[in-house]
Design an enzyme around this catalytic site. Structure first.
Site, mmCIF file in Angstrom:
data_model
loop_
_atom_site.group_PDB
_atom_site.id
_atom_site.type_symbol
_atom_site.label_atom_id
_atom_site.label_comp_id
_atom_site.label_asym_id
_atom_site.label_seq_id
_atom_site.Cartn_x
_atom_site.Cartn_y
_atom_site.Cartn_z
ATOM 1 C CB THR A 63 -7.194 -1.457 0.986
ATOM 2 O OG1 THR A 63 -7.064 -1.816 -0.386
ATOM 3 C CG2 THR A 63 -6.087 -2.118 1.792
ATOM 4 C CG ASP A 75 -12.728 3.493 -3.408
ATOM 5 O OD1 ASP A 75 -11.640 4.068 -3.203
ATOM 6 O OD2 ASP A 75 -12.969 2.343 -3.005
ATOM 7 C CE LYS A 103 -11.425 -0.361 -1.022
ATOM 8 N NZ LYS A 103 -11.351 0.223 -2.368
ATOM 9 C CB SER A 160 -0.902 0.001 1.242
ATOM 10 O OG SER A 160 -1.567 1.242 1.334
ATOM 11 C CG MET A 169 -10.627 1.802 -11.752
ATOM 12 S SD MET A 169 -11.718 1.094 -10.495
ATOM 13 C CE MET A 169 -13.260 1.770 -11.021
ATOM 14 N N GLY A 214 -15.954 -4.873 -16.047
ATOM 15 C CA GLY A 214 -15.831 -5.536 -14.755
ATOM 16 C C GLY A 214 -17.145 -5.534 -13.998
ATOM 17 C CB ALA A 215 -19.404 -7.596 -12.840
ATOM 18 C CB SER A 267 -2.743 4.404 1.936
ATOM 19 O OG SER A 267 -3.621 4.141 0.870
HETATM 20 P P1 NDP Z 1 -12.805 -8.072 -7.776
HETATM 21 O O1 NDP Z 1 -12.004 -9.298 -7.522
HETATM 22 O O2 NDP Z 1 -13.980 -7.747 -6.921
HETATM 23 O O3 NDP Z 1 -13.325 -8.106 -9.305
HETATM 24 C C1 NDP Z 1 -12.440 -8.466 -10.339
HETATM 25 C C2 NDP Z 1 -13.094 -8.196 -11.692
HETATM 26 O O4 NDP Z 1 -12.082 -8.404 -12.706
HETATM 27 C C3 NDP Z 1 -14.240 -9.130 -12.037
HETATM 28 O O5 NDP Z 1 -15.176 -8.416 -12.819
HETATM 29 C C4 NDP Z 1 -13.546 -10.212 -12.881
HETATM 30 O O6 NDP Z 1 -14.402 -10.828 -13.798
HETATM 31 C C5 NDP Z 1 -12.559 -9.377 -13.647
HETATM 32 N N1 NDP Z 1 -11.396 -10.126 -14.133
HETATM 33 C C6 NDP Z 1 -10.418 -10.681 -13.400
HETATM 34 N N2 NDP Z 1 -9.491 -11.231 -14.205
HETATM 35 C C7 NDP Z 1 -9.911 -11.030 -15.475
HETATM 36 C C8 NDP Z 1 -9.381 -11.371 -16.764
HETATM 37 N N3 NDP Z 1 -8.225 -12.037 -16.892
HETATM 38 N N4 NDP Z 1 -10.060 -10.978 -17.859
HETATM 39 C C9 NDP Z 1 -11.212 -10.282 -17.740
HETATM 40 N N5 NDP Z 1 -11.776 -9.935 -16.559
HETATM 41 C C10 NDP Z 1 -11.122 -10.308 -15.439
HETATM 42 O O7 NDP Z 1 -11.735 -6.873 -7.759
HETATM 43 P P2 NDP Z 1 -12.002 -5.329 -7.427
HETATM 44 O O8 NDP Z 1 -13.283 -4.964 -8.053
HETATM 45 O O9 NDP Z 1 -11.786 -5.083 -6.000
HETATM 46 O O10 NDP Z 1 -10.786 -4.618 -8.188
HETATM 47 C C11 NDP Z 1 -10.724 -4.557 -9.608
HETATM 48 C C12 NDP Z 1 -9.539 -3.720 -10.058
HETATM 49 O O11 NDP Z 1 -9.685 -2.363 -9.651
HETATM 50 C C13 NDP Z 1 -8.218 -4.191 -9.463
HETATM 51 O O12 NDP Z 1 -7.253 -4.180 -10.504
HETATM 52 C C14 NDP Z 1 -7.876 -3.151 -8.434
HETATM 53 O O13 NDP Z 1 -6.469 -3.007 -8.290
HETATM 54 C C15 NDP Z 1 -8.487 -1.893 -9.066
HETATM 55 N N6 NDP Z 1 -8.823 -0.858 -8.077
HETATM 56 C C16 NDP Z 1 -8.167 0.352 -8.153
HETATM 57 C C17 NDP Z 1 -8.460 1.357 -7.248
HETATM 58 C C18 NDP Z 1 -7.748 2.665 -7.346
HETATM 59 O O14 NDP Z 1 -7.835 3.468 -6.404
HETATM 60 N N7 NDP Z 1 -7.071 2.958 -8.435
HETATM 61 C C19 NDP Z 1 -9.454 1.165 -6.177
HETATM 62 C C20 NDP Z 1 -10.095 -0.142 -6.197
HETATM 63 C C21 NDP Z 1 -9.764 -1.098 -7.111
HETATM 64 P P3 NDP Z 1 -15.286 -12.138 -13.421
HETATM 65 O O15 NDP Z 1 -16.544 -11.614 -12.797
HETATM 66 O O16 NDP Z 1 -15.474 -12.780 -14.732
HETATM 67 O O17 NDP Z 1 -14.460 -12.945 -12.463
#
Ligand code: NDP
Length: 303
Positions: free
Chosen positions: A85, A125, A89, A32, A244, A150-151, A34
């Site tokens: 983090t 966020d 969350k 981190s 992101m 993403g989801a 932060s």
């Molecule tokens: P989650 O684990 O909750 O969700 C991951 C998502 O990524 C899902 O939609 C998943 O799809 C998808 N995914 C993972 N691998 C692949 C792949 N190889 N190809 C396509 N889709 C993929 O993670 P978070 O939502 O917590 O975080 C997502 C991203 O956001 C991370 O990279 C994190 O670092 C970034 N982030 C950045 C922040 C910032 O301040 N800049 C703050 C918060 C997050 P599926 O549903 O199909 O599994």
């Protein structure tokens, strides 16, 4: 990387520091940035206001099962504020004494403030994302056609923010159909008249508008060899691309955006602006005053 040590629950149980303490909890937490961001901003504030001379921001490695105990200990030790983090969350969302109404639809809190009744939970966020996209890509989310990739948790927060800001339309693409449907079920009731639809990344509808802001909220791009989460060249020409992910700073998606000549930015600005907003909630100092010091510290910590 910041020089702040990684502390544990044992350090917290023995806490005797007299000054105002802040913390980030995560699992893992060692990467981190932060602490570097917040301590740089606090040093800037202390240089002009002696009230901040004894403020300090710490990091704690806290496994998910230990979060309730950690929050009790932090309250007993009178920590003034906490950032959360991965994976805390969502866990903390159901454990705060009071919830900022704006955090409700995100289903997650990333900032806590200690108040007489206990922890008050917020989510900064969405502010971080919207502010970064406006500042770095010159695009407000209000009135924009957005394609969100993403989801997961980050995508949920981003979708809620896009709708809250009044985007013109929201399209969501995700690899797994079940997770996509779950997110659509959550966000559709919040959308009012804003059109919301979902699709699989390789099956973009033919009538997607040109000029979309593409936001990557997947973790595709974090690891070497990851594919881009969508083929930008197969879409109607977007207006801008925001990823992101900030480490690595050049993901396959951003490389594709650069190759197409599209304005693009990585996620460090989002991290900085969510942090500056959290510090505003703890100090009352407007986020835009501390964001530059946080950005410089974050860049140095990642270098
Ligand atoms: P989650 O684990 O909750 O969700 C991951 C998502 O990524 C899902 O939609 C998943 O799809 C998808 N995914 C993972 N691998 C692949 C792949 N190889 N190809 C396509 N889709 C993929 O993670 P978070 O939502 O917590 O975080 C997502 C991203 O956001 C991370 O990279 C994190 O670092 C970034 N982030 C950045 C922040 C910032 O301040 N800049 C703050 C918060 C997050 P599926 O549903 O199909 O599994």
């Amino acid at each position: 990387m910041s020089a702040e040590p990684v502390l544990t629950l044992a350090d917290l149980a023995a806490w005797a520091r007299p000054g105002t303490s802040l913390a980030v909890l995560g699992h893992p937490i060692k990467h981190s940035v932060s602490p570097a961001m917040h301590n740089a901003a606090l040093a800037q504030l202390a240089a002009v206001d002696p009230r901040y001379a004894d403020w300090r921001y710490f990091r704690f490695e806290v496994p998910p099962d230990d979060l309730p105990r950690a929050l009790e200990l932090l309250q007993a030790a009178r920590f003034h504020g906490v950032n959360l983090t991965v994976p805390h969350k969502v866990i903390a969302f159901g454990r705060v004494a009071r919830l900022d109404p704006a955090a409700q639809p995100a289903g997650a809190v990333n900032t806590l403030r200690l108040e007489p009744a206990g922890w008050h939970g917020f989510n900064t966020d969405g502010y971080g994302l919207a502010t970064a996209i406006r500042a770095e890509l010159g695009r407000p989310l209000a009135g924009a056609h957005v394609l969100l990739l993403g989801a997961g948790g980050a995508a949920r927060g981003a979708a809620v923010e896009c709708l809250r800001q009044g985007c013109a339309s929201l399209a969501i693409a995700n690899r797994s159909a079940g997770n996509l449907q779950a997110l659509l079920d959550i966000v559709r009731p919040l959308a009012g008249a804003i059109p919301v639809r979902g699709f699989a990344p390789g099956e973009a509808p033919a009538d997607l508008p040109a000029g979309m802001i593409v936001i990557n909220a997947t973790s595709a791009g974090l690891r070497p060899g990851d594919p881009a989460p969508v083929d930008l060249a197969a879409l109607p020409r977007p207006a801008a691309v925001y990823d992101m992910i900030y480490n690595p700073p050049r993901t396959p998606l951003l490389q594709a955006a650069a190759a197409l000549g599209l304005p693009h930015a990585h996620g460090l600005g989002m991290l900085v602006h969510q942090g500056a907003k959290a510090l505003e909630l703890w100090t009352g100092v407007p986020a835009h005053c501390t964001a530059p010091a946080m950005a410089a510290a974050a860049r140095a910590a990642l270098a």
